[in-house]
Motif scaffolding. Structure first.
Motif, PDB file in Angstrom:
ATOM      1  N   SER A 123       0.814  -3.569   5.624  1.00 25.12           N
ATOM      2  CA  SER A 123       1.999  -2.293   4.770  1.00 25.12           C
ATOM      3  C   SER A 123       2.928  -3.076   3.669  1.00 25.12           C
ATOM      4  N   THR A 153      -4.719  -4.292  -4.143  1.00 25.69           N
ATOM      5  CA  THR A 153      -4.140  -2.986  -4.382  1.00 25.69           C
ATOM      6  C   THR A 153      -3.229  -2.451  -4.429  1.00 25.69           C
ATOM      7  N   TRP A 193      -0.593   4.627   3.374  1.00 26.18           N
ATOM      8  CA  TRP A 193      -2.010   4.371   3.088  1.00 26.18           C
ATOM      9  C   TRP A 193      -2.803   3.042   3.883  1.00 26.18           C
ATOM     10  N   HIS A 194      -1.745   2.158   3.517  1.00 30.28           N
ATOM     11  CA  HIS A 194      -1.914   0.827   3.352  1.00 30.28           C
ATOM     12  C   HIS A 194      -2.515   0.349   5.200  1.00 30.28           C
ATOM     13  N   ASN A 235      -3.509   2.787   7.384  1.00 29.38           N
ATOM     14  CA  ASN A 235      -4.278   3.742   7.886  1.00 29.38           C
ATOM     15  C   ASN A 235      -5.323   3.605   7.101  1.00 29.38           C
ATOM     16  N   ASP A 236      -4.995   2.192   5.988  1.00 31.96           N
ATOM     17  CA  ASP A 236      -6.736   1.537   5.325  1.00 31.96           C
ATOM     18  C   ASP A 236      -7.667   1.527   6.653  1.00 31.96           C
ATOM     19  N   TRP A 295     -11.481  -1.438   2.974  1.00 33.50           N
ATOM     20  CA  TRP A 295     -10.458  -2.524   2.372  1.00 33.50           C
ATOM     21  C   TRP A 295     -10.641  -3.522   3.401  1.00 33.50           C
TER      22      TRP A 295
END
Length: 284
Positions: free
Chosen positions: A88, A156, A214-215, A217-218, A221
Protein backbone atom coordinates in the motif's frame (compact mmCIF):
# COMPACT_ATOMS: atom_id res chain seq x y z
CA UNK A 1 -37.12 48.09 21.35
CA UNK A 2 -40.60 46.58 21.61
CA UNK A 3 -41.58 42.99 21.03
CA UNK A 4 -44.82 41.74 19.61
CA UNK A 5 -47.19 40.45 22.27
CA UNK A 6 -47.71 36.70 22.34
CA UNK A 7 -50.78 34.86 23.52
CA UNK A 8 -50.29 32.74 26.62
CA UNK A 9 -50.34 29.04 25.90
CA UNK A 10 -49.58 29.47 22.19
CA UNK A 11 -47.21 26.77 20.87
CA UNK A 12 -44.90 27.94 18.12
CA UNK A 13 -44.69 25.28 15.44
CA UNK A 14 -41.36 24.65 13.74
CA UNK A 15 -40.99 25.81 10.18
CA UNK A 16 -41.17 23.27 7.33
CA UNK A 17 -37.45 23.67 6.73
CA UNK A 18 -36.68 22.82 10.37
CA UNK A 19 -39.00 19.81 10.24
CA UNK A 20 -37.18 18.54 7.16
CA UNK A 21 -33.86 18.94 8.94
CA UNK A 22 -35.12 16.93 11.90
CA UNK A 23 -36.41 14.14 9.65
CA UNK A 24 -33.10 14.11 7.77
CA UNK A 25 -31.19 13.92 11.07
CA UNK A 26 -33.25 10.94 12.21
CA UNK A 27 -32.82 9.14 8.87
CA UNK A 28 -29.06 9.73 8.86
CA UNK A 29 -28.85 8.58 12.47
CA UNK A 30 -30.59 5.30 11.65
CA UNK A 31 -28.32 4.75 8.63
CA UNK A 32 -25.28 5.46 10.81
CA UNK A 33 -26.40 2.84 13.32
CA UNK A 34 -26.65 0.21 10.57
CA UNK A 35 -23.22 1.27 9.31
CA UNK A 36 -21.52 1.14 12.70
CA UNK A 37 -23.20 -2.10 13.82
CA UNK A 38 -20.79 -4.46 11.96
CA UNK A 39 -17.78 -2.51 13.28
CA UNK A 40 -19.20 -2.70 16.78
CA UNK A 41 -19.63 -6.47 16.42
CA UNK A 42 -16.03 -6.89 15.22
CA UNK A 43 -14.59 -4.89 18.13
CA UNK A 44 -16.75 -6.63 20.74
CA UNK A 45 -15.86 -10.10 19.48
CA UNK A 46 -12.18 -9.18 19.31
CA UNK A 47 -12.06 -8.23 23.01
CA UNK A 48 -14.47 -10.91 24.26
CA UNK A 49 -13.51 -14.14 26.01
CA UNK A 50 -13.51 -17.38 24.05
CA UNK A 51 -16.88 -18.48 25.49
CA UNK A 52 -18.67 -15.27 24.41
CA UNK A 53 -21.65 -15.57 22.01
CA UNK A 54 -20.89 -15.38 18.31
CA UNK A 55 -23.43 -12.59 17.75
CA UNK A 56 -22.77 -9.84 20.32
CA UNK A 57 -25.75 -7.87 21.53
CA UNK A 58 -23.89 -5.89 24.19
CA UNK A 59 -20.50 -5.58 25.80
CA UNK A 60 -19.41 -8.76 27.61
CA UNK A 61 -18.97 -8.87 31.36
CA UNK A 62 -15.19 -9.09 31.00
CA UNK A 63 -12.88 -7.78 28.30
CA UNK A 64 -9.58 -9.30 27.25
CA UNK A 65 -6.76 -8.59 24.84
CA UNK A 66 -5.74 -12.22 24.57
CA UNK A 67 -7.31 -12.59 21.12
CA UNK A 68 -5.34 -9.65 19.75
CA UNK A 69 -2.08 -10.95 21.23
CA UNK A 70 -2.76 -14.48 20.01
CA UNK A 71 -3.49 -13.39 16.45
CA UNK A 72 0.16 -12.43 15.93
CA UNK A 73 1.10 -16.06 16.46
CA UNK A 74 -1.37 -17.42 13.89
CA UNK A 75 0.19 -18.39 10.59
CA UNK A 76 2.32 -15.62 9.08
CA UNK A 77 0.19 -12.75 10.35
CA UNK A 78 3.09 -10.31 11.04
CA UNK A 79 4.49 -11.02 7.56
CA UNK A 80 1.06 -10.49 5.98
CA UNK A 81 0.79 -7.18 7.81
CA UNK A 82 4.22 -6.15 6.56
CA UNK A 83 3.42 -7.17 2.97
CA UNK A 84 0.20 -5.15 3.00
CA UNK A 85 2.01 -2.14 4.40
CA UNK A 86 4.71 -2.28 1.72
CA UNK A 87 2.16 -2.97 -1.03
CA UNK A 88 0.00 0.00 0.00
CA UNK A 89 2.68 2.52 0.98
CA UNK A 90 4.94 2.07 -2.05
CA UNK A 91 1.93 2.17 -4.37
CA UNK A 92 0.69 5.41 -2.82
CA UNK A 93 4.07 7.14 -3.15
CA UNK A 94 4.70 6.06 -6.74
CA UNK A 95 1.12 6.61 -7.91
CA UNK A 96 0.97 10.14 -6.51
CA UNK A 97 4.37 11.04 -7.98
CA UNK A 98 3.78 9.65 -11.48
CA UNK A 99 0.14 10.74 -11.63
CA UNK A 100 0.94 14.31 -10.58
CA UNK A 101 3.75 14.55 -13.15
CA UNK A 102 1.50 13.24 -15.92
CA UNK A 103 -1.35 15.50 -14.81
CA UNK A 104 0.92 18.55 -14.84
CA UNK A 105 1.99 17.82 -18.41
CA UNK A 106 -1.60 17.23 -19.55
CA UNK A 107 -2.90 20.35 -17.80
CA UNK A 108 -0.19 22.93 -18.49
CA UNK A 109 1.88 21.75 -21.46
CA UNK A 110 0.86 21.91 -25.10
CA UNK A 111 2.10 19.13 -27.37
CA UNK A 112 0.70 17.19 -30.34
CA UNK A 113 -1.74 14.48 -29.35
CA UNK A 114 -2.35 15.81 -25.84
CA UNK A 115 -6.14 15.52 -26.04
CA UNK A 116 -5.95 12.10 -27.68
CA UNK A 117 -3.64 10.92 -24.89
CA UNK A 118 -5.99 12.29 -22.26
CA UNK A 119 -9.00 10.51 -23.77
CA UNK A 120 -6.99 7.30 -24.03
CA UNK A 121 -6.19 7.53 -20.31
CA UNK A 122 -9.84 8.18 -19.48
CA UNK A 123 -10.91 5.25 -21.68
CA UNK A 124 -8.89 2.86 -19.53
CA UNK A 125 -11.29 3.63 -16.65
CA UNK A 126 -14.02 1.85 -18.61
CA UNK A 127 -12.06 -1.41 -18.83
CA UNK A 128 -12.86 -3.69 -15.87
CA UNK A 129 -10.04 -5.25 -13.90
CA UNK A 130 -11.27 -8.75 -14.68
CA UNK A 131 -10.77 -8.18 -18.41
CA UNK A 132 -7.05 -7.45 -17.99
CA UNK A 133 -6.36 -9.86 -15.13
CA UNK A 134 -5.11 -12.81 -17.22
CA UNK A 135 -2.90 -10.79 -19.64
CA UNK A 136 -1.41 -8.86 -16.72
CA UNK A 137 -0.68 -12.07 -14.82
CA UNK A 138 1.01 -13.60 -17.89
CA UNK A 139 3.27 -10.55 -18.24
CA UNK A 140 4.14 -10.54 -14.55
CA UNK A 141 4.79 -14.30 -14.59
CA UNK A 142 7.14 -14.01 -17.59
CA UNK A 143 9.05 -11.28 -15.76
CA UNK A 144 9.38 -13.50 -12.71
CA UNK A 145 7.11 -11.42 -10.52
CA UNK A 146 4.90 -14.20 -9.12
CA UNK A 147 5.15 -14.47 -5.31
CA UNK A 148 7.03 -11.17 -5.14
CA UNK A 149 6.00 -7.77 -3.82
CA UNK A 150 7.29 -5.90 -6.88
CA UNK A 151 5.20 -8.15 -9.13
CA UNK A 152 2.20 -7.28 -7.02
CA UNK A 153 2.92 -3.54 -7.00
CA UNK A 154 4.07 -2.85 -10.56
CA UNK A 155 0.78 -3.36 -12.48
CA UNK A 156 -1.15 -1.12 -10.07
CA UNK A 157 1.04 1.96 -10.48
CA UNK A 158 -0.68 3.30 -13.61
CA UNK A 159 -3.72 4.97 -12.06
CA UNK A 160 -5.82 6.77 -14.67
CA UNK A 161 -8.30 8.08 -12.12
CA UNK A 162 -5.54 9.79 -10.15
CA UNK A 163 -4.16 11.39 -13.33
CA UNK A 164 -7.58 12.74 -14.29
CA UNK A 165 -8.42 14.14 -10.84
CA UNK A 166 -5.06 15.84 -10.37
CA UNK A 167 -5.22 17.29 -13.89
CA UNK A 168 -8.59 18.86 -13.15
CA UNK A 169 -7.16 20.36 -9.97
CA UNK A 170 -4.07 21.75 -11.69
CA UNK A 171 -6.17 23.33 -14.45
CA UNK A 172 -7.92 25.48 -11.84
CA UNK A 173 -4.67 26.92 -10.47
CA UNK A 174 -4.15 30.62 -11.29
CA UNK A 175 -1.91 31.32 -14.28
CA UNK A 176 -0.11 34.05 -12.32
CA UNK A 177 1.91 31.46 -10.40
CA UNK A 178 3.28 29.89 -13.57
CA UNK A 179 3.98 33.24 -15.24
CA UNK A 180 5.89 34.38 -12.16
CA UNK A 181 7.90 31.15 -12.21
CA UNK A 182 8.83 31.66 -15.87
CA UNK A 183 9.87 35.26 -15.20
CA UNK A 184 12.00 34.03 -12.31
CA UNK A 185 13.75 31.61 -14.64
CA UNK A 186 12.41 28.46 -13.03
CA UNK A 187 12.53 25.31 -15.11
CA UNK A 188 9.81 22.74 -15.45
CA UNK A 189 11.04 20.56 -12.59
CA UNK A 190 11.45 23.49 -10.21
CA UNK A 191 8.00 24.79 -11.14
CA UNK A 192 6.51 21.37 -10.52
CA UNK A 193 8.23 20.86 -7.16
CA UNK A 194 8.08 24.38 -5.74
CA UNK A 195 4.69 25.54 -7.05
CA UNK A 196 2.49 22.69 -8.25
CA UNK A 197 3.05 20.13 -5.51
CA UNK A 198 2.41 22.52 -2.57
CA UNK A 199 -0.75 23.83 -4.23
CA UNK A 200 -2.23 20.40 -4.94
CA UNK A 201 -1.66 18.97 -1.46
CA UNK A 202 -5.42 18.67 -0.73
CA UNK A 203 -6.10 16.48 -3.77
CA UNK A 204 -2.92 14.50 -3.12
CA UNK A 205 -4.05 13.83 0.46
CA UNK A 206 -7.46 12.72 -0.74
CA UNK A 207 -5.98 10.42 -3.35
CA UNK A 208 -3.48 9.08 -0.84
CA UNK A 209 -6.32 7.84 1.34
CA UNK A 210 -8.22 6.36 -1.61
CA UNK A 211 -5.17 4.65 -3.10
CA UNK A 212 -4.03 3.34 0.29
CA UNK A 213 -7.47 1.93 1.08
CA UNK A 214 -7.76 0.38 -2.36
CA UNK A 215 -4.43 -1.41 -2.05
CA UNK A 216 -4.85 -2.27 1.62
CA UNK A 217 -8.25 -3.88 0.98
CA UNK A 218 -7.36 -5.36 -2.42
CA UNK A 219 -8.00 -9.09 -2.56
CA UNK A 220 -8.23 -10.30 -6.16
CA UNK A 221 -4.83 -9.25 -7.55
CA UNK A 222 -2.78 -10.18 -4.43
CA UNK A 223 -4.62 -13.51 -4.38
CA UNK A 224 -3.58 -14.24 -7.96
CA UNK A 225 0.05 -13.09 -7.65
CA UNK A 226 0.85 -14.02 -4.04
CA UNK A 227 0.39 -17.77 -4.26
CA UNK A 228 2.73 -18.71 -1.40
CA UNK A 229 2.06 -18.11 2.28
CA UNK A 230 5.05 -15.74 2.53
CA UNK A 231 3.79 -13.54 -0.33
CA UNK A 232 0.24 -13.08 0.93
CA UNK A 233 -1.17 -9.75 1.96
CA UNK A 234 -3.34 -9.25 5.01
CA UNK A 235 -6.64 -9.51 3.12
CA UNK A 236 -5.64 -12.79 1.51
CA UNK A 237 -4.34 -14.09 4.83
CA UNK A 238 -7.60 -13.20 6.61
CA UNK A 239 -9.53 -15.05 3.91
CA UNK A 240 -7.46 -18.17 4.55
CA UNK A 241 -8.08 -17.97 8.30
CA UNK A 242 -11.76 -18.66 7.69
CA UNK A 243 -10.84 -22.01 6.14
CA UNK A 244 -8.61 -23.05 9.05
CA UNK A 245 -9.36 -24.09 12.60
CA UNK A 246 -9.23 -20.56 13.98
CA UNK A 247 -11.84 -19.24 16.39
CA UNK A 248 -14.20 -16.47 15.39
CA UNK A 249 -12.79 -14.22 18.12
CA UNK A 250 -9.28 -14.53 16.69
CA UNK A 251 -10.51 -13.80 13.16
CA UNK A 252 -12.33 -10.70 14.44
CA UNK A 253 -9.21 -9.63 16.33
CA UNK A 254 -7.17 -9.91 13.14
CA UNK A 255 -9.84 -7.92 11.30
CA UNK A 256 -9.74 -5.17 13.93
CA UNK A 257 -5.96 -4.95 13.65
CA UNK A 258 -6.29 -4.69 9.86
CA UNK A 259 -8.37 -1.50 9.86
CA UNK A 260 -6.25 0.37 12.44
CA UNK A 261 -3.72 1.59 9.78
CA UNK A 262 -6.61 2.95 7.71
CA UNK A 263 -7.84 5.01 10.65
CA UNK A 264 -4.31 6.29 11.29
CA UNK A 265 -3.86 7.37 7.66
CA UNK A 266 -7.19 9.17 7.69
CA UNK A 267 -6.38 10.91 10.98
CA UNK A 268 -3.05 12.14 9.58
CA UNK A 269 -4.44 13.43 6.27
CA UNK A 270 -7.90 14.65 7.26
CA UNK A 271 -6.65 18.21 7.86
CA UNK A 272 -5.45 18.44 4.27
CA UNK A 273 -8.79 17.14 3.01
CA UNK A 274 -10.76 19.67 5.06
CA UNK A 275 -8.42 22.43 3.85
CA UNK A 276 -9.05 21.41 0.24
CA UNK A 277 -12.82 21.39 0.72
CA UNK A 278 -12.68 24.79 2.43
CA UNK A 279 -10.50 26.27 -0.32
CA UNK A 280 -12.86 24.93 -2.96
CA UNK A 281 -15.84 26.40 -1.18
CA UNK A 282 -14.20 29.82 -0.81
CA UNK A 283 -13.14 29.82 -4.46
CA UNK A 284 -16.59 28.87 -5.65
Amino acid sequence: MTTAPTTAGTVRRPSPERRRQRVLTVVLGVISLFTVAPLFAVVVLAVSPADAPTIPYALPDSLTLDNIVRVFTIGEFPLWLFNSFVYSTVSVIVVLLTASMAAYALARKRFPGRNALLWAIIATLMVPLQATLIPTFILVARLGGVNTLWGMILPTLANAQAVFLIRQFIRELPDDYFEAARLDGAGEWRTFVAIVLPLIRPVLATLAIFVFLWHWNDLLWPLVVGQSDQARTLTVGLATLNTETVSTANVMAATMVSFIPCLVIFAILQRQIVAGITAGGVKG
